[in-house]
Each structure stands twice: as C-alpha cells, then as structure tokens.
Design a protein around this motif. Structure first.
Motif, PDB file in Angstrom:
ATOM      1  N   THR A  14       0.821  -1.201   0.000  1.00 24.11           N
ATOM      2  CA  THR A  14       0.000   0.000   0.000  1.00 24.11           C
ATOM      3  C   THR A  14       0.856   1.253   0.000  1.00 24.11           C
ATOM      4  O   THR A  14       2.014   1.235   0.421  1.00 24.11           O
ATOM      5  CB  THR A  14      -0.946   0.008   1.224  1.00 24.11           C
ATOM      6  N   HIS A  15       0.257   2.341  -0.473  1.00 26.12           N
ATOM      7  CA  HIS A  15       0.848   3.672  -0.380  1.00 26.12           C
ATOM      8  C   HIS A  15       0.048   4.545   0.587  1.00 26.12           C
ATOM      9  O   HIS A  15       0.357   5.729   0.734  1.00 26.12           O
ATOM     10  CB  HIS A  15       0.831   4.362  -1.755  1.00 26.12           C
ATOM     11  N   ASP A  16      -0.967   3.980   1.220  1.00 24.92           N
ATOM     12  CA  ASP A  16      -1.936   4.783   1.960  1.00 24.92           C
ATOM     13  C   ASP A  16      -1.652   4.780   3.461  1.00 24.92           C
ATOM     14  O   ASP A  16      -1.811   3.741   4.117  1.00 24.92           O
ATOM     15  CB  ASP A  16      -3.349   4.254   1.689  1.00 24.92           C
ATOM     16  N   PRO A  17      -1.281   5.921   4.051  1.00 23.57           N
ATOM     17  CA  PRO A  17      -1.012   5.950   5.493  1.00 23.57           C
ATOM     18  C   PRO A  17      -2.248   5.661   6.335  1.00 23.57           C
ATOM     19  O   PRO A  17      -2.138   5.083   7.422  1.00 23.57           O
ATOM     20  CB  PRO A  17      -0.487   7.370   5.733  1.00 23.57           C
ATOM     21  N   ALA A  72       5.606   3.841   9.881  1.00 27.15           N
ATOM     22  CA  ALA A  72       5.529   3.801   8.421  1.00 27.15           C
ATOM     23  C   ALA A  72       4.469   4.771   7.909  1.00 27.15           C
ATOM     24  O   ALA A  72       4.675   5.463   6.900  1.00 27.15           O
ATOM     25  CB  ALA A  72       5.218   2.382   7.953  1.00 27.15           C
ATOM     26  N   ALA A  73       3.327   4.845   8.607  1.00 24.50           N
ATOM     27  CA  ALA A  73       2.259   5.754   8.193  1.00 24.50           C
ATOM     28  C   ALA A  73       2.706   7.205   8.304  1.00 24.50           C
ATOM     29  O   ALA A  73       2.419   8.024   7.421  1.00 24.50           O
ATOM     30  CB  ALA A  73       1.013   5.512   9.037  1.00 24.50           C
ATOM     31  N   ASP A  74       3.411   7.532   9.379  1.00 25.61           N
ATOM     32  CA  ASP A  74       3.904   8.901   9.546  1.00 25.61           C
ATOM     33  C   ASP A  74       4.874   9.267   8.433  1.00 25.61           C
ATOM     34  O   ASP A  74       4.857  10.391   7.913  1.00 25.61           O
ATOM     35  CB  ASP A  74       4.591   9.051  10.903  1.00 25.61           C
ATOM     36  N   ARG A  75       5.721   8.305   8.054  1.00 21.98           N
ATOM     37  CA  ARG A  75       6.681   8.564   6.976  1.00 21.98           C
ATOM     38  C   ARG A  75       5.951   8.792   5.658  1.00 21.98           C
ATOM     39  O   ARG A  75       6.284   9.728   4.916  1.00 21.98           O
ATOM     40  CB  ARG A  75       7.644   7.390   6.841  1.00 21.98           C
ATOM     41  N   LEU A  76       4.957   7.965   5.354  1.00 21.18           N
ATOM     42  CA  LEU A  76       4.209   8.144   4.114  1.00 21.18           C
ATOM     43  C   LEU A  76       3.468   9.461   4.105  1.00 21.18           C
ATOM     44  O   LEU A  76       3.452  10.176   3.104  1.00 21.18           O
ATOM     45  CB  LEU A  76       3.215   6.988   3.929  1.00 21.18           C
ATOM     46  N   ALA A  77       2.841   9.808   5.228  1.00 22.84           N
ATOM     47  CA  ALA A  77       2.112  11.069   5.313  1.00 22.84           C
ATOM     48  C   ALA A  77       3.070  12.252   5.142  1.00 22.84           C
ATOM     49  O   ALA A  77       2.744  13.243   4.491  1.00 22.84           O
ATOM     50  CB  ALA A  77       1.377  11.164   6.648  1.00 22.84           C
TER      51      ALA A  77
END
Length: 225
Positions: A188-191, A216-221
């Motif tokens: 996924t690319h979705d945080p 990981a979500a924080d990094r993507l966001a």
C-alpha cells in the motif's frame, strides 16, 4: 506456517529489485509492505503468487514450494493485483456467484449479496463490469477475493480508486480476516490504511526492514506533505 520466505530476492530478468526478504506469516498474521515507486512491492507480491520466478532464495505457502498452476495453491490463495479480470458475459453479481460457487463457498447467494452491500455496489449488481466506473470495478475485484475461501490473501494496493470511507471499511475487513485466521500480505501507499490495519510493516528497498505501522504511516504522510 501459511507463508515463509527464505532469503527471497525478487526482480525481473534476473536483475534484483529488492531483497533479501525473510518473513513468516502464520494464520491470522498480517504484514503490510511499503516502499518507494519501483522499490519492488508489486514484484514481491507477484513472486509470492508464483507469477514471477525468484532471483534468489525461495518462497513457500503452506509448507510447499509455490506453484500457481496447482489446484491446492489456487484453492488456498486469494489475490487482487493491479489488473482487472472478469468473467465475460455475466453481471457483477453473477461474476461473484460464479467465483463463490466455483470455490464451494457455503451459502454463496447470501455471501455475495452481503459483499455487494459492504463494498457499496449492491445497486450495480445487475450491471456488466464493463459498464461500471473504475472505482466500482475495483470494489468488485476486492469483493471477489472475499467471496471465496482463503488461507492467504495477497492484496496489491487495494486502496486504489477507493474513497476514504471505503478504505476504512476495507481496513475493518482485513482485521476481520485476521480474526478468522487468514494470513494477509498487502502492499500500500496509503497511510490511513496502514494505521487502520495496524499490522507490522515491511519497508522494501536496498535494505528490507520491518517497522511499526504508525512509524511507516507517519513517513508516508510526511512524504505526501
């Protein structure tokens, strides 16, 4: 063990894209996969599904070498990739019924109607897939993966063309799969999806490491910002 990789290196034409990857998923385990574009997320999933040969190492499903031609493998593994494949000449509902009945799903009609409702395409059940919007077709592909028995579910960017509410609903379905004992591997690319699913995250690239979902979500966001 549902899925195990041993020193798995994946790529194309013997040219590595990422790895080595060593993961072990038991029943009820979920692993998300993230990485930059071209880092090898989809290549990893396709190799797990037996659609690409490993550059190095090996992958096993249910303790056996992967072979997508084998009946046991097709019966155990449900997948959604970035390609669309629908049974020609049938409606959306009929497509799901054929998938469910073909895999001997108990109570197929009730299962199909529930999935059409949960994915927000109940009103589109009598239409042909070609007449649906791209978002509706994506929901239909996902519904087909949930319409059949599965021990391993492999999802490549399942959030594509889904709105925020549907992404959160999908995260709930994935957590439900976890509770039922299905192993899930998703890229996924979705945080938001990462946070909602809350599973460990494999970051692929030159070096493959497992991190916490929130990190990981924080990094993507942050990358999107």
């Amino acid at each position: 063990m549902v899925l195990r990789t041993h020193g798995l290196v994946v790529g194309h034409d013997r040219s590595p894209a990422c790895g080595p990857v060593d993961v072990a998923l038991e029943r009820g385990d979920v692993l998300s996969v993230v990485g930059d574009n071209g880092a090898g997320k989809s290549t990893l999933l396709r190799t797990v599904l037996g659609l690409l040969e490993p550059v190095g190492g090996r992958v096993e499903v249910l303790g056996r070498a992967v072979d997508e031609r084998e009946a046991w493998f097709r019966a155990a593994v449900a997948s959604v990739l970035d390609t669309e494949a629908f049974i020609p000449g049938v409606t959306a509902r009929e497509h799901l019924l054929l998938v469910a009945r073909g895999h001997a799903t108990p109570g197929p009609e009730g299962v199909v109607d529930d999935l059409l409702d949960r994915f927000g395409i109940l009103d589109a059940g009598s239409r042909y897939p070609a007449s649906l919007s791209s978002g509706q077709r994506r929901r239909l592909l996902l519904a087909a993966a949930f319409a059949r028995p599965r021990e391993l579910m492999v999802l490549d960017e399942p959030e594509q063309r889904l709105d925020g509410d549907m992404r959160r609903a999908l995260a709930t379905m994935i957590r439900d799969e976890q509770a039922r004992g299905t192993a899930v591997l998703l890229a996924t690319h979705d945080p938001v999806l990462l946070r909602e699913v809350g599973a460990p995250v494999l970051v692929v690239g030159d070096r493959c490491v497992v991190v916490h979902a929130q990190d990981a979500a924080d990094r993507l966001a942050g990358d999107r910002g």
